[in-house]
Design a protein around this motif. Sequence first.
Motif, mmCIF file in Angstrom:
data_model
loop_
_atom_site.group_PDB
_atom_site.id
_atom_site.type_symbol
_atom_site.label_atom_id
_atom_site.label_comp_id
_atom_site.label_asym_id
_atom_site.label_seq_id
_atom_site.Cartn_x
_atom_site.Cartn_y
_atom_site.Cartn_z
ATOM 1 N N LYS A 1 0.823 -1.221 0.000
ATOM 2 C CA LYS A 1 0.000 0.000 0.000
ATOM 3 C C LYS A 1 0.852 1.264 0.000
ATOM 4 C CE LYS A 1 -3.729 1.985 2.824
ATOM 5 N NZ LYS A 1 -4.530 1.783 4.049
ATOM 6 N N ALA A 2 2.015 1.189 0.624
ATOM 7 C CA ALA A 2 2.906 2.360 0.707
ATOM 8 C C ALA A 2 3.537 2.700 -0.641
ATOM 9 C CB ALA A 2 4.002 2.108 1.740
ATOM 10 N N HIS A 3 3.547 1.758 -1.584
ATOM 11 C CA HIS A 3 4.252 1.970 -2.856
ATOM 12 C C HIS A 3 3.359 1.995 -4.083
ATOM 13 C CE1 HIS A 3 8.073 1.611 -0.784
ATOM 14 N NE2 HIS A 3 7.620 0.513 -0.189
ATOM 15 N N THR A 4 2.045 1.677 -3.909
ATOM 16 C CA THR A 4 1.125 1.735 -5.053
ATOM 17 C C THR A 4 -0.297 1.948 -4.558
ATOM 18 O OG1 THR A 4 0.300 0.550 -6.995
ATOM 19 C CG2 THR A 4 0.861 -0.803 -5.108
ATOM 20 N N ASP A 5 -1.126 2.603 -5.395
ATOM 21 C CA ASP A 5 -2.520 2.860 -5.019
ATOM 22 C C ASP A 5 -3.430 1.685 -5.343
ATOM 23 O OD1 ASP A 5 -1.844 5.413 -4.198
ATOM 24 O OD2 ASP A 5 -2.148 6.274 -6.191
#
Length: 649
Positions: free
Chosen positions: A594-598
């Motif tokens: 979640k921190a690197h893609t929506d």
Amino acid sequence: MKEEMSSVDIRYIVQELKEEIVGARVDKVYHEGNEVRIKLHKAGEGRKDLIIEAGKRIHLTSYIKESPQPSSFAMLLRKHLSGSFVDGIEQHDFDRIVKIRIGKFTIIAELFRRGNVILVDENNTIIGAIRYEEFKDRAIKPKLEYKYPPARENPLEVSWDRFVELIKGEDTEIVRALARKLNMGGLYAEEILLRAGIDKKKNVKKLSEDELKVIYEKMKEVFNSPKKPNIVYKEGKMIDVVPIELKWYEGYERVYFETFSQALDEYFGKLTIEKAKEERTRKLEEKKKQLMATLERQERMIKGFEEEARKNQEIGDLIYANYTIIDGILREFSKAVEKFGWNEFKKRLEEGKKQGNKIALLVKNVNPEEDSITIELEGRKIKLYLNRSINDNAELYYEKAKKAKHKLEGAKKAYEELKRKLEQIEKEIEEEEKKIQVKKIEKRKKKWFEKFRWFISSEGFLVIGGKDATTNEIVVRKYMQENDIYCHADIWGAPHVIIKDGQKASERTIFEACQFAVSMSRAWSEGLYSGDAYWVYPEQVKKQAPSGEFLPKGAFMVYGKRNWMHGIPLKLAVGVVKYEGEELVMCGPVDAVKAHTDKYIVIRPGDVKKSELVKRIQKILEKWGYKVPEEDIMAVLPPGEGEIVEVVE
């Protein structure tokens, strides 16, 4: 142009394939015609496709044919080999025969003449083959013992005395003697003699012992040359692919490759596509050839009609531009012919030329039968009919120009129609070529950590873990450093997980790494929803077993205090993330992804087969615009079955 591998080529490719395919698992086997393709999977390296074409070649390939309904031989191979591991590969003597041991069975690839691919069991009994055939000294048939063709001399092992005996027993050119007696083919015989500085046409009977010694030494040198795979080009066309640098090809354009498989694949892969195109478009290409020939003829006709129209138009204009002179010639000459007759007229005309009469000098030809004369004005020859007026004469040329223009219009229409037909044929050829069932798998060069289980934590730390005993051993021994953190799930056989530079990370990253360790363990395939894990410092992890105990491959002892985390949920997410300039499919804890893609897909243990789960995830990623190969998704997912519980877009 080379169409099959030599014994030397096979020696080098087998050495290379020992590193590439031994230890790989057989996923599936395909067969069509003379080709057998074995789809392999090697831990930490992913998919590898081994192509065997009977009588021609063996190497790893990225040119994949879309296989039709599996043949009976393909089904036989799948039945006996699927799920087994490649235990070994070797060349039989120095022949064009390769043996691949897979579990209890062996595939024998005969790469000479027509060739064959044969499956035998542990007793060397034939189970099946591409084709069954009989020879005078052996037979390829089920339930019979497989027998090798009569042995040939091995130049790598031949002694000096045996070498002299073989060569001296011939009465022919040395190049022929080497190629025939020592099973090396013409090219390498030429190369050896080139390096030895000996005339290849010299009769063996005239060779001194010193010359034979040089040839023997150079033979050993050539067959032990360092590998330097390259494709040789002549005038922009491929003519050969070789595993080593050959002096014979000095001055030719050469393209070098990292592996011999890559060179062979590029060479034979392009040949395969060209042959497939040729077979599929042969009739259309014939039509195209005929149309192009007709088009060329039409172009010549158009130029001819244009020239005819222009020439006649200019002559008509020239007659009117010289109206007074030509009108006078027609009047005077017609009267003279009428009065004196053509014979006398010609005599008087010749006398006038001798006297330098300007009008007489204009006349270049006289034709009594047509009642005409030909004059030359401004470099143009003009035929004039004495029985017609100047206007009628000019009109004759204008009429010819008009007819030529009319023909020109028709020729241009026909030309345009031919062009339209040619464009249509070219479109049809293009469409047929698109149907060719050969595609090249473009493999992305993977990053070093992709051979392991991995993810990027929400704080940006790289976390890696082992996939099996071998990679577990590598993760700890090679990649764990003093500033890292070691994590492990509380279950036998779980991966060793390392947070690179993890001592700078917060508890958030450590929790994610422990969750990763639990989720990538046997706990997932057993359908558990939670598990325990712990973390320690690198110096606490040792390959030192307690006294009297033995640590198997991939196992380590942890000494000292363990920092436990209990009840960690088995839940992961899959998404495409950007890392080090590339888009990579990543499977890791939900917070990390979640921190690197929506956009991501949340999974947990379930009852959907892993292969089906991969396809579902691939479809979702495709909808988002990502084309990710199935094997890349398969490589990052946890072991066992699962299910999608949420899709975040």
